[in-house]
Scaffold this motif. Structure first.
Motif: not given
Ligand SMILES: [Zn+2]
Length: 342
Positions: A38, A40, A61, A87, A143
């Motif tokens: 993703c 992040k 995550h 996460w 996520c």
């Molecule tokens: Zn994420």
């Protein structure tokens, strides 16, 4: 075990063999089946939030896998359980983060990392799921899906018939659209630079789509709400310009939700006056997800055919090709791009 390591910012990840440490209190050894990529992780690689104090370190995550062993004190999961790795914190022990060794040198890792064949995760970053659920689909619950749906249900508290505009329909944005459709919001406006993403947004429930590169001016978009502005606007892009536009398109008592993360040196400029009369700005944090409650709820919706998960997966790569996978996500070509550990 094989793992992808961030050794240097703005450089390809290094895939190498690490030693798995002994489990300490609250830690769980998981064999990863799939992990998603993703925004992040792209931010960590590019240094969007500044200099990285923890190099070299592991990444990722969201994922799904099978528990192989548990450390002292762990009660939530046992060996053989299928789990989602997430996460956001759930119940269970908040363990110390693990420390891996690479040719005798330390490699840092957070309470959950997933770009590796095996991982050591904190008990509270794991949620057990039924063994008959596909692990590729389950990995999305770590996520993107939970964040997108949580933004709609928790942060926006969107009601049937309310209007919503979503800027950027990548992993999180698509699930915002899906959540908005579940509560029968109207109109559900998706704005993106890519036509193929807008087409997908339609399949996930967007009632209107506009390409930001063509005719999506502020005045034009506001007309879809008869000039009032949207009850909820969501910026998933993390661009200051886009956030400012979202803010200006929010109704007098509406909510503008910042889901994308701004570059650490960027600032936003707004006319703050509407904030005194009911307009609100909310910074999203995982959509306020409570993994213990929400993951099973969403998976039940999936089983009933009311939540699209398989349709989100557009790309799969082996761990050895993770840098190619990261490039695919960077170019905006992927829905969800999975790394399959084989
Ligand atoms: Zn994420």
């Amino acid at each position: 075990m094989k793992a992808a390591i961030l050794v240097e910012q703005n450089a390809p990840l290094v895939v190498a063999d690490l030693d798995i440490p002994q489990l300490s209190v609250g830690q769980v050894l998981v064999k990863i089946a799939y992990t998603g990529i993703c925004g992040k992780q792209l931010e960590e690689i590019s240094g969007k939030r500044g200099e990285d104090q923890f190099l070299p370190h592991l990444l990722g995550h969201e994922g799904a896998g099978i528990v192989l062993d548990v450390g002292p004190g762990v009660r939530k999961v046992k060996s053989g359980d299928h789990v989602v790795l997430h996460w956001m914190k759930g119940s269970g022990i908040d363990s110390a983060p693990p420390r891996f060794l690479w040719n005798g040198a330390a490699v840092s890792a957070g309470w959950v990392t997933t770009f590796s064949e095996y991982t050591v995760a904190s008990e509270n970053r794991l949620t057990p799921i039924a063994a008959d659920l596909k692990l590729d689909v389950a990995s999305l619950l770590g996520c993107a899906v939970t964040t997108g749906l949580g933004i709609v249900f928790n942060d926006a508290n969107l009601k049937p018939g309310q209007s919503i505009a979503v800027f950027g329909v990548g992993g999180v944005g698509l699930n915002v659209i899906q959540g908005a459709a579940l509560v029968n919001a109207y109109p559900i406006m998706a704005i993106d630079l890519y036509d193929h993403k807008l087409e997908q947004a339609r399949r996930f429930g967007a009632t209107h789509t506009e390409n930001a590169g063509r005719n999506a001016s502020q005045a034009f978009l506001k007309e879809f709400t008869h000039g009032r502005g949207f009850d909820v606007t969501i910026d998933t892009t993390g661009s200051a310009d886009v956030f400012q536009m979202a803010y200006n398109l929010t109704s007098g008592t509406g909510k503008v939700i910042l889901a994308g993360v701004l570059h650490h040196q960027k600032r936003i400029t707004i006319d703050a006056f509407p904030l005194h009369f009911g307009r609100r700005i909310i910074g999203a944090h995982g959509g306020g997800t409570q993994p213990d409650l929400d993951i099973s709820r969403y998976l039940e919706l999936y089983k009933q055919g009311k939540l699209k998960l398989d349709e989100q997966i557009t790309h799969r790569y082996p761990l050895d090709n993770i840098n190619e996978a990261l490039d695919t996500v960077r170019r905006g070509e992927a829905g969800r791009c999975l790394i399959s550990m084989g």
